[in-house]
Design an enzyme around this catalytic site. Structure first.
Site, PDB file in Angstrom:
ATOM      1  N   ARG A 110      39.060  47.488  31.752  1.00  0.00           N
ATOM      2  CA  ARG A 110      38.138  48.320  30.998  1.00  0.00           C
ATOM      3  C   ARG A 110      37.426  49.357  31.855  1.00  0.00           C
ATOM      4  O   ARG A 110      37.337  50.531  31.498  1.00  0.00           O
ATOM      5  CB  ARG A 110      37.036  47.459  30.347  1.00  0.00           C
ATOM      6  CG  ARG A 110      37.402  46.885  29.033  1.00  0.00           C
ATOM      7  CD  ARG A 110      36.715  45.557  28.867  1.00  0.00           C
ATOM      8  NE  ARG A 110      37.309  44.616  29.788  1.00  0.00           N
ATOM      9  CZ  ARG A 110      38.380  43.884  29.495  1.00  0.00           C
ATOM     10  NH1 ARG A 110      38.902  43.932  28.321  1.00  0.00           N
ATOM     11  NH2 ARG A 110      38.909  43.077  30.392  1.00  0.00           N
ATOM     12  N   THR A 111      36.871  48.921  32.981  1.00  0.00           N
ATOM     13  CA  THR A 111      36.024  49.829  33.746  1.00  0.00           C
ATOM     14  C   THR A 111      36.838  51.025  34.243  1.00  0.00           C
ATOM     15  O   THR A 111      36.456  52.178  34.047  1.00  0.00           O
ATOM     16  CB  THR A 111      35.348  49.083  34.915  1.00  0.00           C
ATOM     17  OG1 THR A 111      34.650  47.965  34.380  1.00  0.00           O
ATOM     18  CG2 THR A 111      34.379  49.972  35.654  1.00  0.00           C
ATOM     19  N   LYS A 169      45.240  48.847  56.685  1.00  0.00           N
ATOM     20  CA  LYS A 169      45.509  49.111  58.102  1.00  0.00           C
ATOM     21  C   LYS A 169      44.273  48.853  58.955  1.00  0.00           C
ATOM     22  O   LYS A 169      44.267  49.125  60.146  1.00  0.00           O
ATOM     23  CB  LYS A 169      45.942  50.576  58.275  1.00  0.00           C
ATOM     24  CG  LYS A 169      47.179  50.948  57.483  1.00  0.00           C
ATOM     25  CD  LYS A 169      47.461  52.441  57.664  1.00  0.00           C
ATOM     26  CE  LYS A 169      48.623  52.860  56.775  1.00  0.00           C
ATOM     27  NZ  LYS A 169      48.785  54.314  56.771  1.00  0.00           N
ATOM     28  N   ARG A 210      34.745  50.102  43.119  1.00  0.00           N
ATOM     29  CA  ARG A 210      34.639  48.656  42.840  1.00  0.00           C
ATOM     30  C   ARG A 210      35.088  47.920  44.089  1.00  0.00           C
ATOM     31  O   ARG A 210      36.171  48.172  44.613  1.00  0.00           O
ATOM     32  CB  ARG A 210      35.501  48.247  41.648  1.00  0.00           C
ATOM     33  CG  ARG A 210      35.572  46.728  41.511  1.00  0.00           C
ATOM     34  CD  ARG A 210      36.151  46.262  40.216  1.00  0.00           C
ATOM     35  NE  ARG A 210      35.224  46.485  39.119  1.00  0.00           N
ATOM     36  CZ  ARG A 210      35.390  45.971  37.900  1.00  0.00           C
ATOM     37  NH1 ARG A 210      36.431  45.206  37.638  1.00  0.00           N
ATOM     38  NH2 ARG A 210      34.512  46.204  36.946  1.00  0.00           N
ATOM     39  N   HIS A 262      26.607  45.638  38.404  1.00  0.00           N
ATOM     40  CA  HIS A 262      27.591  46.464  37.683  1.00  0.00           C
ATOM     41  C   HIS A 262      26.772  47.335  36.711  1.00  0.00           C
ATOM     42  O   HIS A 262      26.767  47.118  35.509  1.00  0.00           O
ATOM     43  CB  HIS A 262      28.544  45.536  36.932  1.00  0.00           C
ATOM     44  CG  HIS A 262      29.774  46.186  36.374  1.00  0.00           C
ATOM     45  ND1 HIS A 262      29.966  47.549  36.330  1.00  0.00           N
ATOM     46  CD2 HIS A 262      30.883  45.642  35.816  1.00  0.00           C
ATOM     47  CE1 HIS A 262      31.147  47.802  35.780  1.00  0.00           C
ATOM     48  NE2 HIS A 262      31.723  46.665  35.456  1.00  0.00           N
TER      49      HIS A 262
END
Ligand code: NCD
Length: 325
Positions: free
Chosen positions: A67-68, A97, A118, A146
């Site tokens: 969703r986000t 890396k 995120r 959030h």
């Protein structure tokens, strides 16, 4: 009102909330068919200015998302902007890396006008903001916060109940690791006359830090640990906010199993609730709300998810093109 980084829910006080919500209302125009001439003009104005080039949003996602990320990307594209994106940044970006978040952000901020981040580490959005030359939007920092989810949650409450003050809200599920809970509690703590009920298995109770925040602000809250308590709360609350037990944050499967399935909201629970109450969930759902509940008009979680796009369109417009609102 100026909006730059979005890092935590506490940054949103009343005036800016009103502005975001009214702009999000207007963003619904983009999904309407048969626009009037006036509405068409308004849509044109609401799009992002593309001078001297189209604006670019980078999605830097180190954790899974449906969703986000999709709602941010859909929002940006609807506004006429461009998107660059990595969905498993831990594996597919230079983090694999050994590059630090600070270096990645320094570089990506040269390629984009805004970064949606995120990350699995709490505090990562704030850290990124220290190194970025463009606004950072926290789309979930581990078990931290959030904030854009909290905005769409409160927007949904307003849409459904026509108010964002005078609320009794019950949170059920993983209150320790559930970052959407943390952000929504912080956001609601700025409102008037809100009463909280927290219902969680012992290992995933609300963090002390958040309880202390509420205590300092003299905000009423009650923690409940048994089924009888839950039933009393259900009869009284205006909003029931259910969350999944955040399996990925547990140290081992055994700890998770202690919490999983303790509270499952089914039709029997919903029967106890007031007619004009609502049931919310940030989604994804595992089994904490039984699917039989989905057809109840009080179950708003899919409408809640749909609102994510409008809120994110409003936020992107306010961040990237505030002169043309
Ligand atoms: C939540 C999240 O990622 O914190 N999902 C979302 O963004 N709507 C909730 C969850 O994962 O349980």
């Amino acid at each position: 009102m100026k909006l730059t980084h979005i890092l935590e829910a506490r940054q949103f006080k009343d005036a800016i909330l009103r502005e975001i919500f009214s702009l999000a209302d207007e963003m619904k125009l983009f999904d309407k068919t048969n626009l009037t001439e006036k509405e068409r003009k308004r849509c044109h104005k609401l799009k992002l200015s593309s001078q001297p080039r189209k604006k670019i949003m980078a999605c830097l996602f180190y954790e899974p998302s449906t969703r986000t990320r999709f709602s941010f990307e859909s929002a940006m594209k609807t506004l006429g902007g461009e998107v660059i994106s990595t969905e498993s940044a831990g594996m597919f970006s230079s983090a694999a890396k050994g590059e630090s978040l600070a270096d990645t952000v320094r570089v990506v901020s040269g390629y984009a006008d805004v970064i949606v981040l995120r990350h699995n580490k709490e505090g990562s959005a704030k850290e990124a903001a220290r190194y970025s030359r463009v606004p950072i939007i926290n789309a979930g920092d581990g078990p931290g916060e959030h904030p854009t989810q909290a905005l769409l949650d409160l927007y949904t409450i307003n849409d459904e109940l026509k108010r964002i003050d005078d609320l009794k809200i019950a949170f059920v599920g993983d209150l320790k690791y559930g970052r959407t809970v943390h952000s929504l509690v912080y956001l609601l703590a700025n409102r008037k006359n809100v009463e909280f009920y927290f219902i969680a298995p012992q290992p995933v109770k609300l963090p002390e830090e958040i309880k202390n925040y509420l205590l300092e602000k003299n905000i009423k809250f009650t923690e409940i640990e048994n089924e009888e308590g839950l039933e009393i709360v259900l009869r009284n609350c205006d909003v029931l906010y259910v969350t999944r037990i955040q399996k990925e944050r547990f140290e081992n499967e055994k700890e998770y199993e202690k919490c999983h399935g303790v509270y499952i909201i089914d039709s029997r629970h919903v029967c106890l609730m007031k007619k004009n109450s609502i049931i919310m969930h940030p989604l994804p759902r595992v089994d904490e709300i039984s699917i039989a509940v989905d057809d109840d008009p009080r179950a708003v979680y899919f409408r809640q998810a749909a609102n994510g796009k409008y809120i994110r369109m409003a936020l992107l417009k306010m961040i990237l093109d505030p002169e043309n609102i």
